[in-house]
Design a protein around this motif. Sequence first.
Motif, PDB file in Angstrom:
ATOM      1  N   GLU A  26     -19.886  -5.781  38.453  1.00 29.51           N
ATOM      2  CA  GLU A  26     -21.029  -6.158  39.284  1.00 29.51           C
ATOM      3  C   GLU A  26     -21.028  -7.675  39.435  1.00 29.51           C
ATOM      4  O   GLU A  26     -21.122  -8.407  38.453  1.00 29.51           O
ATOM      5  N   GLY A  29     -23.948  -9.313  43.880  1.00 28.43           N
ATOM      6  CA  GLY A  29     -24.462  -8.212  44.684  1.00 28.43           C
ATOM      7  C   GLY A  29     -23.411  -7.200  45.090  1.00 28.43           C
ATOM      8  O   GLY A  29     -23.710  -6.256  45.832  1.00 28.43           O
ATOM      9  N   GLN A  58     -17.381 -14.266  48.740  1.00 35.26           N
ATOM     10  CA  GLN A  58     -18.526 -14.169  47.840  1.00 35.26           C
ATOM     11  C   GLN A  58     -18.109 -14.082  46.373  1.00 35.26           C
ATOM     12  O   GLN A  58     -18.955 -14.071  45.485  1.00 35.26           O
ATOM     13  N   GLN A 202     -26.651 -11.822  56.613  1.00 36.96           N
ATOM     14  CA  GLN A 202     -26.041 -10.694  55.917  1.00 36.96           C
ATOM     15  C   GLN A 202     -25.697  -9.593  56.909  1.00 36.96           C
ATOM     16  O   GLN A 202     -26.458  -9.315  57.836  1.00 36.96           O
ATOM     17  N   TYR A 208     -20.466  -2.512  52.049  1.00 35.75           N
ATOM     18  CA  TYR A 208     -20.786  -3.743  51.329  1.00 35.75           C
ATOM     19  C   TYR A 208     -21.709  -4.612  52.172  1.00 35.75           C
ATOM     20  O   TYR A 208     -21.627  -4.621  53.399  1.00 35.75           O
TER      21      TYR A 208
END
Length: 224
Positions: A26, A29, A58, A202, A208
């Motif tokens: 994890e 996010g 990310q 986003q 995802y």
Amino acid sequence: LTFERSHVVSGAAGEVSDADYPDTWEHAGLSLPLRYEFDPGADADGVTVTVPLAALNQVEGHDFAWQVPGLREELVTALIKTLPKALRRQLVPAPDHARAALDNLEPGSEPLLAALGRELGRMTGVQVPRDAWRPDRLPAHLRMTFQVVDDRGAVLAEGEDLAEVRQRVRPQLRETLSALADDLERHGIQTWDLGALPRSRQRQHDGYLVQVFPALVDEGDSVA
């Protein structure tokens, strides 16, 4: 041949839990699949984390340097053993110092080597310079492998150096992120009518949540 259970099962086996070797990592996010392979001498020996191309920007490498919980104590022990002899002999037995240091650290909260050096210094008074560590000397199974895949699951690049892997797929990454931000893209802007430019947006992509970062590009007599 007849074996008792104690002959084939380690007494420590009962102490191993699923949390020690999770199926996913994890991170930011994201829920990234992990694969475990016991193949000494092979590039993929140890733990491989699969990263979707669209989510690659990310991912920060320092988090993964802490390894999965089941390998963390072995990792820190091995790191101590990479130190120059003058430092190493002050930190014996290495497994005991590794265990004690980890008891007081929060994995993933900061870069591993910085945290470990500070904690060992606090515990023992031994100051470990950052450049004294030699993570390049770690056994292969203690170094995380990063595998970048496209939307179809095809492997685009893999390796232990995340920055180098990212560089190898930079053209594909740029193309993918551009496609995700297609509805935001405009050319020939000469009057500011965009309102406040968000720092990021986003987008849902292949299961995802991916972040894209709007920016302005100078096109001479206009911007895009």
